[in-house]
Write a protein that holds these residues in place. Structure first.
Motif, PDB file in Angstrom:
ATOM      1  N   LEU A 109      32.239 -34.908 -22.476  1.00 50.58           N
ATOM      2  CA  LEU A 109      31.943 -33.545 -22.940  1.00 50.58           C
ATOM      3  C   LEU A 109      30.436 -33.305 -22.959  1.00 50.58           C
ATOM      4  N   LEU A 110      29.687 -34.277 -23.471  1.00 49.29           N
ATOM      5  CA  LEU A 110      28.224 -34.130 -23.504  1.00 49.29           C
ATOM      6  C   LEU A 110      27.642 -34.034 -22.095  1.00 49.29           C
ATOM      7  N   MET A 111      28.201 -34.774 -21.165  1.00 53.06           N
ATOM      8  CA  MET A 111      27.724 -34.700 -19.783  1.00 53.06           C
ATOM      9  C   MET A 111      27.994 -33.311 -19.191  1.00 53.06           C
ATOM     10  N   ILE A 112      29.172 -32.755 -19.458  1.00 49.76           N
ATOM     11  CA  ILE A 112      29.505 -31.406 -18.987  1.00 49.76           C
ATOM     12  C   ILE A 112      28.551 -30.388 -19.604  1.00 49.76           C
ATOM     13  N   ILE A 113      28.300 -30.519 -20.892  1.00 48.10           N
ATOM     14  CA  ILE A 113      27.389 -29.608 -21.602  1.00 48.10           C
ATOM     15  C   ILE A 113      25.982 -29.718 -21.026  1.00 48.10           C
TER      16      ILE A 113
END
Length: 145
Positions: free
Chosen positions: A121-125
């Motif tokens: 999720l952090l990578m997508i964000i």
């Protein structure tokens, strides 16, 4: 657009694409990935990215109502608890406070996602935040339809 960033610095553009390709291969469900991208782009004011990802999420079968109400996701029951947790993380990681991600958000996300998915999720964000910086800085505009 001021200039075409993909042609004036193709190495930088290819690096961004590799990062993006990684995020597309995560276990995070495609509809949720796109909702995160729209929400982060709304926060950052990137009209180009909002338009692109709204079109993309429609291809995954997302309803028009959920797209339109995304900026008010807390005020509706249209989103699952997992989606709300991911959207809260997206907002916190986009608008960083001096305290980072609040413990409540951290715990809420881990109720619905594994630690690996939390990192996904952090990578997508981070991916969409990076693209937003290009879009806003270069005045990219959505194509009229």
């Amino acid at each position: 657009m001021k200039f075409n960033h993909s042609t004036v610095n193709p190495e930088a553009y290819q690096t961004m694409l590799k990062f993006h390709q990684f995020t597309e291969g995560t276990a995070i469900e495609p509809k949720l990935r796109e909702l995160i991208k729209i929400r982060v782009s709304q926060i950052n004011g990137c009209a180009f990215c909002i338009d692109m990802h709204a079109r993309d999420v429609r291809k995954h079968g997302e309803s028009e109502q959920r797209i339109v109400l995304l900026n008010a996701w807390r005020e509706t029951t249209l989103y699952s608890e997992a989606e709300k947790a991911a959207l809260a993380l997206a907002e916190c990681a986009t608008v960083l406070s001096s305290h980072g991600v609040p413990d409540q958000v951290y715990e809420q996300v881990l109720e619905h996602f594994s630690e690996k998915e939390f990192v996904d999720l952090l990578m997508i964000i981070n991916d969409i935040n990076s693209w937003n910086r290009f879009g806003v800085s270069l005045h990219l505009q959505p194509e009229p339809r």
